[in-house]
Design a protein around this motif. Structure first.
Motif, mmCIF file in Angstrom:
data_model
loop_
_atom_site.group_PDB
_atom_site.id
_atom_site.type_symbol
_atom_site.label_atom_id
_atom_site.label_comp_id
_atom_site.label_asym_id
_atom_site.label_seq_id
_atom_site.Cartn_x
_atom_site.Cartn_y
_atom_site.Cartn_z
ATOM 1 N N GLU A 145 -19.316 -14.334 -3.897
ATOM 2 C CA GLU A 145 -18.223 -14.626 -3.081
ATOM 3 C C GLU A 145 -17.475 -13.989 -1.657
ATOM 4 O OE1 GLU A 145 -17.379 -18.000 -1.789
ATOM 5 O OE2 GLU A 145 -18.924 -18.633 -2.945
ATOM 6 N N ASN A 146 -18.363 -11.988 -2.505
ATOM 7 C CA ASN A 146 -17.568 -11.042 -2.266
ATOM 8 C C ASN A 146 -15.643 -10.536 -2.007
ATOM 9 O OD1 ASN A 146 -17.113 -8.134 -0.939
ATOM 10 N ND2 ASN A 146 -17.507 -8.988 0.554
ATOM 11 N N SER A 147 -14.637 -11.658 -3.629
ATOM 12 C CA SER A 147 -14.068 -11.847 -3.314
ATOM 13 C C SER A 147 -13.253 -10.163 -3.086
ATOM 14 C CB SER A 147 -13.053 -11.989 -4.548
ATOM 15 O OG SER A 147 -14.091 -12.757 -4.767
ATOM 16 N N GLY A 148 -12.478 -10.601 -2.391
ATOM 17 C CA GLY A 148 -11.014 -8.977 -2.458
ATOM 18 C C GLY A 148 -9.363 -9.534 -2.557
ATOM 19 N N GLY A 149 -8.330 -9.800 -2.397
ATOM 20 C CA GLY A 149 -7.717 -9.593 -2.929
ATOM 21 C C GLY A 149 -6.666 -9.196 -2.215
ATOM 22 N N ALA A 150 -5.032 -9.105 -3.288
ATOM 23 C CA ALA A 150 -4.027 -8.228 -1.592
ATOM 24 C C ALA A 150 -4.708 -6.458 -1.529
ATOM 25 C CB ALA A 150 -2.820 -8.272 -2.831
ATOM 26 N N HIS A 151 -5.042 -6.093 -2.210
ATOM 27 C CA HIS A 151 -5.583 -4.646 -2.607
ATOM 28 C C HIS A 151 -6.396 -3.842 -2.020
ATOM 29 C CE1 HIS A 151 -2.043 -5.151 -5.396
ATOM 30 N NE2 HIS A 151 -1.650 -3.896 -4.972
ATOM 31 N N CYS A 152 -7.003 -5.612 -0.723
ATOM 32 C CA CYS A 152 -7.898 -4.745 -0.494
ATOM 33 C C CYS A 152 -8.070 -4.178 0.572
ATOM 34 C CB CYS A 152 -8.977 -6.496 0.167
ATOM 35 S SG CYS A 152 -8.080 -7.237 0.867
ATOM 36 N N LEU A 153 -7.159 -4.337 1.169
ATOM 37 C CA LEU A 153 -6.406 -3.746 2.573
ATOM 38 C C LEU A 153 -6.891 -2.275 2.703
ATOM 39 C CD1 LEU A 153 -4.628 -2.989 5.475
ATOM 40 C CD2 LEU A 153 -2.717 -2.843 4.245
ATOM 41 N N LYS A 154 -6.173 -1.657 1.689
ATOM 42 C CA LYS A 154 -6.637 -0.503 1.390
ATOM 43 C C LYS A 154 -8.062 0.207 0.163
ATOM 44 C CE LYS A 154 -4.095 3.813 -0.205
ATOM 45 N NZ LYS A 154 -2.895 4.861 -1.694
ATOM 46 N N GLY A 314 5.817 -14.638 -7.161
ATOM 47 C CA GLY A 314 5.526 -15.762 -6.342
ATOM 48 C C GLY A 314 4.496 -15.569 -5.281
ATOM 49 N N ARG A 315 3.670 -14.722 -4.872
ATOM 50 C CA ARG A 315 2.866 -14.418 -3.958
ATOM 51 C C ARG A 315 1.751 -15.118 -4.670
ATOM 52 N NH1 ARG A 315 -1.612 -15.693 -2.544
ATOM 53 N NH2 ARG A 315 -2.166 -14.024 -0.981
ATOM 54 N N LYS A 316 1.431 -14.032 -6.266
ATOM 55 C CA LYS A 316 0.398 -14.819 -6.997
ATOM 56 C C LYS A 316 -0.040 -16.263 -7.239
ATOM 57 C CE LYS A 316 -1.141 -10.131 -7.362
ATOM 58 N NZ LYS A 316 -2.652 -10.439 -7.529
ATOM 59 N N SER A 317 1.129 -17.203 -6.968
ATOM 60 C CA SER A 317 1.393 -18.034 -7.798
ATOM 61 C C SER A 317 1.133 -19.106 -6.008
ATOM 62 C CB SER A 317 2.702 -18.449 -8.322
ATOM 63 O OG SER A 317 3.100 -18.448 -7.414
ATOM 64 N N ALA A 318 1.256 -18.942 -5.513
ATOM 65 C CA ALA A 318 1.160 -19.578 -3.984
ATOM 66 C C ALA A 318 0.018 -20.241 -3.413
ATOM 67 C CB ALA A 318 1.552 -18.222 -3.301
ATOM 68 N N PHE A 319 -1.140 -20.361 -4.219
ATOM 69 C CA PHE A 319 -1.156 -21.122 -4.324
ATOM 70 C C PHE A 319 -1.436 -22.707 -4.864
ATOM 71 C CE2 PHE A 319 -5.729 -18.560 -2.271
ATOM 72 C CZ PHE A 319 -4.570 -18.670 -0.942
ATOM 73 N N ALA A 320 -1.757 -22.430 -5.836
ATOM 74 C CA ALA A 320 -0.834 -23.488 -7.579
ATOM 75 C C ALA A 320 0.041 -23.968 -6.803
ATOM 76 C CB ALA A 320 -1.044 -23.094 -8.774
ATOM 77 N N ALA A 321 0.577 -23.321 -6.457
ATOM 78 C CA ALA A 321 2.404 -24.020 -6.044
ATOM 79 C C ALA A 321 2.809 -24.967 -5.094
ATOM 80 C CB ALA A 321 3.338 -22.194 -5.952
ATOM 81 N N VAL A 322 1.809 -24.925 -4.240
ATOM 82 C CA VAL A 322 3.017 -25.659 -3.134
ATOM 83 C C VAL A 322 2.112 -27.740 -3.587
ATOM 84 C CG1 VAL A 322 1.594 -24.284 -1.378
ATOM 85 C CG2 VAL A 322 -0.256 -25.961 -2.571
ATOM 86 N N GLY A 323 1.645 -27.055 -5.165
ATOM 87 C CA GLY A 323 1.385 -29.402 -5.267
ATOM 88 C C GLY A 323 2.215 -29.481 -6.319
#
Length: 478
Positions: A145-154, A314-323
């Motif tokens: 998927e050519n994954s990124g993540g929070a630190h892909c900006l830099k 909180g940020r790392k859990s955001a996707f699952a948290a909306v459940g």
């Protein structure tokens, strides 16, 4: 299929071939649960040679196959075929080599993202790409998927950190693609191809030296517009943080319910900014950042690694948290120029109100990579359809503002129908010519990425008539 299954059982241990209907349902979707299909058969090879033999069998029988890692993808890229074989690489999880002198590690595709960093952290190194699911997502899936993540900006995406891949081609050959190979960048084409060009069985990744200094800041703003202005000001000041993340009030509510992240009460948006590098540079950038974020009603600075982890929790859990706040949701992934963020977010609010569908916003603010979470109750008649409309309209907004329909989650099955809105028919045909060069029979992950079969695309065989590029002499049909 029964004959193929018998042949698979002769190749693999009994417990590595799954046909039980109940067990098959474990693999009917990836992290995007909105799309489901029960695979015809699941196999769990333990070696590259076993993967190659399975793929060769699929070719012998003309049966499609789909590769799957940890199943955390968010575009339906690993959605199985009911008439096909699902090849799961989770047993292939060895770190084969660590070469710190050359800052490299060689791993199997089932190794989790975070496991690489854990293997070298005590020696002052780490693996930079960090998807939110890094504790469980696999490197094989990251490559697909050519994954990124929070630190892909830099630090860039997976493609910037992969030096070589051993792959099983769609016809079952084992070959190696290396960054140093002369000629066309086939490795670059393979990374992000979503399993349509083959299956990675061994990956050489680049390791980074741990930075001398890291400062993590959480800034709470009254509105998401204020947070957006701060992002523009940070980038405009010439600061390139390791990460700039933003969450709106609804996403904060979900994270609080899930992991008790204790973000400032009443925040309309929180901004997480991480600075890293030489200590003097980080200190200078932090002074600038504090001034830029003077409009925040609360500013927290992590004093140690534990507080840093708490801010990121909180940020790392955001996707699952909306459940915790919605029975069902669609995770979207689009990109817009940073300067378009305020207008696009305002338009998403209007879509939300118009269709009576809540949308929580979580995004990599530094590079405009949006992750709207479209919330709905799948027990409510018509709610799923309304959510789909909102989800698609968000992608249209991204295209209209000069962005993209995906930043890091891939196209998969979820967004393939939107590809013609971003690319012309000739563009899509040209892409499929590349796919045909790798996969003439169209057996590798068919039905993904491209909206309709062309040439040897999603179904075996060649389309009728001469392709325009072939007719003009600009391409050769295989």
């Amino acid at each position: 299929m029964e004959t193929l299954i018998a042949a698979l059982r002769s190749l693999l241990p009994h417990d590595s071939v799954i046909t039980d209907p109940v067990r098959l349902r474990t693999y009917e979707c990836d992290g995007l649960t909105y799309h489901r299909a029960t695979p015809g058969v699941v196999v769990l090879p333990a070696t590259a040679e076993q993967v190659a033999r399975v793929v060769r069998l699929c070719n012998d029988f003309g049966v499609p196959f789909v590769a799957r890692g940890s199943g955390t993808g968010l575009s339906g890229g690993a959605l199985p075929r009911e008439d096909g074989v699902l090849i799961v690489t989770s047993k292939m999880r060895a770190i084969l080599e660590v070469d710190l002198d050359n800052r490299r590690a060689v791993v199997e595709p089932g190794v989790t993202n975070l496991a690489i960093t854990e293997a070298v952290r005590d020696r002052g190194h780490y693996y930079a790409p960090d998807p939110s699911s890094q504790q469980i997502c696999s490197i094989g899936g990251n490559v697909a998927e050519n994954s990124g993540g929070a630190h892909c900006l830099k630090y860039g995406f997976t493609v910037n950190h992969v030096e070589a891949c051993e792959i099983v081609t769609p016809d079952g050959d084992l070959v190696t693609l290396d960054r140093m190979d002369p000629g066309y960048d086939l490795l670059g084409a393979f990374v992000g191809s979503e399993g349509t060009l083959g299956i990675a069985t061994k990956i050489t990744v680049r390791l980074c030296r741990a930075p001398e200094s890291v400062t993590t800041v959480l800034a709470a703003f009254g509105s998401i517009e204020q947070g957006g202005e701060a992002v523009s000001a940070i980038i405009g000041a010439g600061i390139v943080p390791a990460a700039i993340e933003m969450m709106d009030a609804l996403a904060i509510e979900a994270a609080e319910a899930a992991v008790a992240c204790a973000y400032p009460e009443g925040a309309g948006a929180v901004l997480i900014v991480e600075l890293d590098g030489p200590a003097a540079e980080v200190e200078r950038q932090f002074a600038q950042l504090r001034e830029i974020c003077s409009g925040a009603f609360e500013l927290r600075v992590a004093a140690d690694p534990a507080e840093r982890a708490a801010i990121w929790k909180g940020r790392k859990s955001a996707f699952a948290a909306v459940g915790r706040i919605s029975p069902a949701y669609i995770v979207q992934d689009g990109v817009v120029p940073r300067t378009s963020l305020p207008g696009v977010l305002a338009a998403i609010d209007r879509l939300s109100a118009e269709h009576r569908i809540k949308v929580a916003n979580v995004f990599h603010a530094g590079d405009g990579n949006l992750h709207p979470l479209v919330l709905f109750d799948d027990a409510e008649p018509g709610a799923g359809e309304r959510a789909e409309v909102v989800s698609g309209a968000i992608l249209d907004l991204c295209i209209e503002h000069g962005g993209s329909i995906t930043g890091e989650h891939g196209v998969g099955v979820d967004k393939s129908r939107y590809m013609p809105r971003m690319f012309s028919e000739d563009d899509l045909d040209t892409m499929q010519l590349v796919r045909c060069a790798f996969d003439p029979r169209g057996l590798a992950n068919p039905g993904k990425v491209f909206p309709t079969p062309r040439l040897c695309g999603e179904v075996p065989g060649v389309r009728k008539g001469v392709h325009p590029l072939v007719e003009s002499g600009k391409a050769e049909q295989f």
